[in-house]
Design an enzyme around this catalytic site. Structure first.
Site, PDB file in Angstrom:
ATOM      1  N   ILE A 244       1.016  -1.013   0.027  1.00  0.00           N
ATOM      2  CA  ILE A 244       0.148  -0.103   0.034  1.00  0.00           C
ATOM      3  C   ILE A 244       0.829   1.249   0.090  1.00  0.00           C
ATOM      4  CG2 ILE A 244      -1.928  -1.195   1.157  1.00  0.00           C
ATOM      5  CD1 ILE A 244      -1.167   0.444   3.757  1.00  0.00           C
ATOM      6  N   SER A 245       0.483   2.050  -0.382  1.00  0.00           N
ATOM      7  CA  SER A 245       1.087   3.520  -0.515  1.00  0.00           C
ATOM      8  C   SER A 245       2.368   3.482  -1.470  1.00  0.00           C
ATOM      9  CB  SER A 245       1.189   4.349   0.792  1.00  0.00           C
ATOM     10  OG  SER A 245       1.389   5.408   0.998  1.00  0.00           O
ATOM     11  N   ASN A 246       3.612   3.995  -0.815  1.00  0.00           N
ATOM     12  CA  ASN A 246       4.595   3.902  -1.555  1.00  0.00           C
ATOM     13  C   ASN A 246       5.011   2.135  -1.747  1.00  0.00           C
ATOM     14  OD1 ASN A 246       5.146   6.347  -1.380  1.00  0.00           O
ATOM     15  ND2 ASN A 246       6.831   6.564  -0.017  1.00  0.00           N
ATOM     16  N   HIS A 521      -6.280   7.793   3.252  1.00  0.00           N
ATOM     17  CA  HIS A 521      -5.028   7.179   3.206  1.00  0.00           C
ATOM     18  C   HIS A 521      -4.680   6.655   4.350  1.00  0.00           C
ATOM     19  CE1 HIS A 521      -1.494   6.580   0.647  1.00  0.00           C
ATOM     20  NE2 HIS A 521      -0.771   6.679   1.785  1.00  0.00           N
TER      21      HIS A 521
END
Length: 585
Positions: A244-246, A521
């Protein structure tokens, strides 16, 4: 990648059973929920085992909503005790200056008849356990091994005053030990250096290769764990990449690499840039824009529209000053605060931001995340070393008045286990040499923005680094599922997932896409009542997508269909499965 067995050998093998398992280090759900981290017997000399337990505690709490009403462990997710072994090493990509951490967790009940590895790059810039709540919680109870990588970031800070960093086992040690996970080029000076900002490697450009190398390391670890069943190769072991995310961006970058080493990808809220696709914007572009404009723009929204924190009453004077500063700089219009805020708000909307994203973005403003990201990534993209930041920023332990000071031994030894990989936090702050009244951080932010929009030598250098992070479509035939919250206020899907999926499909790739309404997020912030009441967690959709992908690879179902998920927040109650409105196909 070759199907031959990898050459990276584990540098350390540890066993984790009884009161010290793989998934929670023996803490269980109740221990992970504890507000205080597991204590060190000697605060200045923690053992490697104590540091590991605390790093796992910190990694869980930084990613998952573990609050009693959040549903973790009841509605979705697992914190089951999983005994097993860990194999870890410092691995270096060809051409890189600094290593990245790789760590493989092998459960005792690893299914040798259905060999499975989930490769999990850390979210954000977190340490090597940074994806344990994402991949470990799904894979380990199912008998799959998990391969983690910090993908060139992580919490291997280096104290320039004492010339000390961290060894492979997470314990603090001096530079002369010669086996540090990160040691910057700078031999002197004061303050703190860390790998994401100061490695000179621009790690984001190599995220995909970090994931691939971690996968290869996993096969070597499994061959060592089960010598009677080797060789473990890419053609006889299933490899799924999930993050997830980066970490989501990293697995999508891995998806574009050639070879049949990877069987499927599940990416949540990915930081990914499909350069040239309509709507696509790089992280640095929209981060520096948000850092400048969003504090003012939020004043255009009614107070009741914003979740708390940030506390509107305390923030308004700063946001009001930002409006005046932007007007003086010619960046907004209007003679009143209201008009200036409306101008900033309109400018962001015109550049692709949405109302929902701006509301959720208030959290990033309140916690100074936009500036933190911009400062670190500018250094990384330009491959700048210690003391070379083009806008004069540095990092150090700080006094209450934000002046720099030397760190204490007790602070230093906990950085590896506690830090998120990007200051501020854990006693390390941003030193801003351009700070000036009345809008203290504005001069530095204007310098950071000029690296995106200007034509100086430093701007060209930074943008060359950004260009190196552009994503390509995934390999043909590779199953890929992308999941993104429609209310993501840090990595807006309009700039990242949506253009990536469009570009991949234009290239003829079959990428499936779940868009989740009312998901932002940070699942971890749902423990704050105002956030839990209005947003849903994203992790349940990651786990569900992994279930569907696994079934598809087993020949037991189709890949998930595209979906816009009409999820409902829990309000004042607890999360229930029906509120998640999980796609049925």
């Amino acid at each position: 990648m070759s199907r031959d067995e990898p050459m990276i050998e584990p540098q350390r093998v540890t066993e984790h059973r009884g009161g010290d398992d793989l998934l929670t280090a023996g803490l269980g759900l109740d221990g992970l929920r504890a507000m205080m981290p597991p204590a060190f017997a000697d605060p200045q000399r923690p053992t490697a085992r104590e540091l590991r337990r605390r790093a796992i505690w910190s990694s869980w709490r930084g990613i998952a909503d573990l609050s009693p009403g959040g549903g973790y462990g009841q509605v979705y997710g697992s914190t089951a005790a999983v005994p097993g072994r860990e194999y870890s090493a410092l691995a270096t990509l060809p051409g890189a200056r600094q290593p990245h951490r790789v760590l493989v967790q092998v459960p005792d009940d690893f299914d040798q008849t259905r060999r499975c590895v989930v490769v999990a790059p850390s979210s954000g810039s977190r340490g090597v356990y940074g994806a344990i709540a994402v991949a470990g919680a799904w894979a380990l109870p199912k008998g799959c091994a998990v391969a983690y990588t910090d993908k060139g970031g992580g919490s291997d800070y280096f104290d320039l005053d004492s010339q000390a960093g961290f060894g492979e086992d997470g314990t603090a040690r001096p530079r002369e030990a010669g086996d540090l996970a990160f040691a910057p080029d700078a031999a002197g000076g004061g303050g703190v250096a860390f790998k994401h900002a100061h490695s000179r490697d621009n790690p984001e450009a190599d995220w995909g290769r970090h994931v691939q190398q971690a996968a290869g390391f996993a096969l070597g670890a499994l061959s060592q764990a089960f010598p009677q069943a080797k060789p473990f190769r890419f053609d006889n072991t299933r490899v799924i990449a999930a993050g997830i995310s980066n970490g989501g961006g990293a697995v999508l970058r891995a998806a574009e690499l050639e070879g049949d080493w990877l069987d499927a990808v599940v990416a949540g809220e990915p930081n990914v840039w499909a350069r040239g696709q309509a709507g696509a914007r790089s992280l640095y572009d929209y981060t520096t824009e948000a850092a400048l404009l969003m504090p003012c723009a939020l004043l255009h929204l009614p107070a009741e529209a914003l979740p708390q924190p940030p506390l509107r009453a305390q923030a308004e004077p700063l946001w009001t000053q930002r409006c005046a500063s932007l007007k003086a700089a010619g960046l907004v219009e209007g003679d009143s605060v209201q008009a200036q805020a409306a101008s900033a708000h309109a400018r962001l909307l015109a550049n692709g931001w949405t109302h929902e994203v701006l509301v959720a973005g208030a959290l990033s403003v309140g916690f100074d995340l936009w500036r933190a990201i911009a400062v670190t990534y500018a250094s990384a993209y330009g491959r700048y070393g210690v003391g070379e930041h083009p806008c004069g920023y540095a990092f150090a332990a700080q006094n209450p008045d934000f002046s720099a000071r030397a760190s204490t031994a007790a602070e230093r030894v906990a950085w590896w286990s506690d830090a998120s990989g990007i200051p501020p936090g854990n006693g390390v702050g941003i030193v801003d040499t351009r700070i000036a009244a009345p809008d203290f951080t504005l001069p530095g932010l204007q310098c950071l923005r000029a690296l995106q929009a200007g034509d100086s030598a430093d701007a060209l250098r930074v943008r060359a680094g950004i260009d190196a992070t552009a994503a390509a479509p995934p390999r043909a035939g590779l199953p890929v599922v992308v999941i993104h919250g429609r209310d993501d206020g840090l990595v807006p899907e309009a700039f990242s997932s949506a253009p990536y999926v469009a570009a991949a499909r234009a290239a003829g790739r079959d990428v499936r896409y779940w868009q989740v309404r009312k998901a932002q997020h940070f699942d971890a912030f749902l423990a704050l009542p105002a956030y839990g009441a209005r947003y849903v967690p994203l992790l349940p959709y990651m786990y569900a997508a992994l279930d569907r992908v696994q079934a598809h690879l087993d020949g037991q179902g189709a890949l998930p269909a595209d979906a816009v998920v009409e999820a409902r927040p829990r309000g004042a109650g607890a999360v229930e499965a029906t509120q998640l409105a999980m796609p049925s196909r």
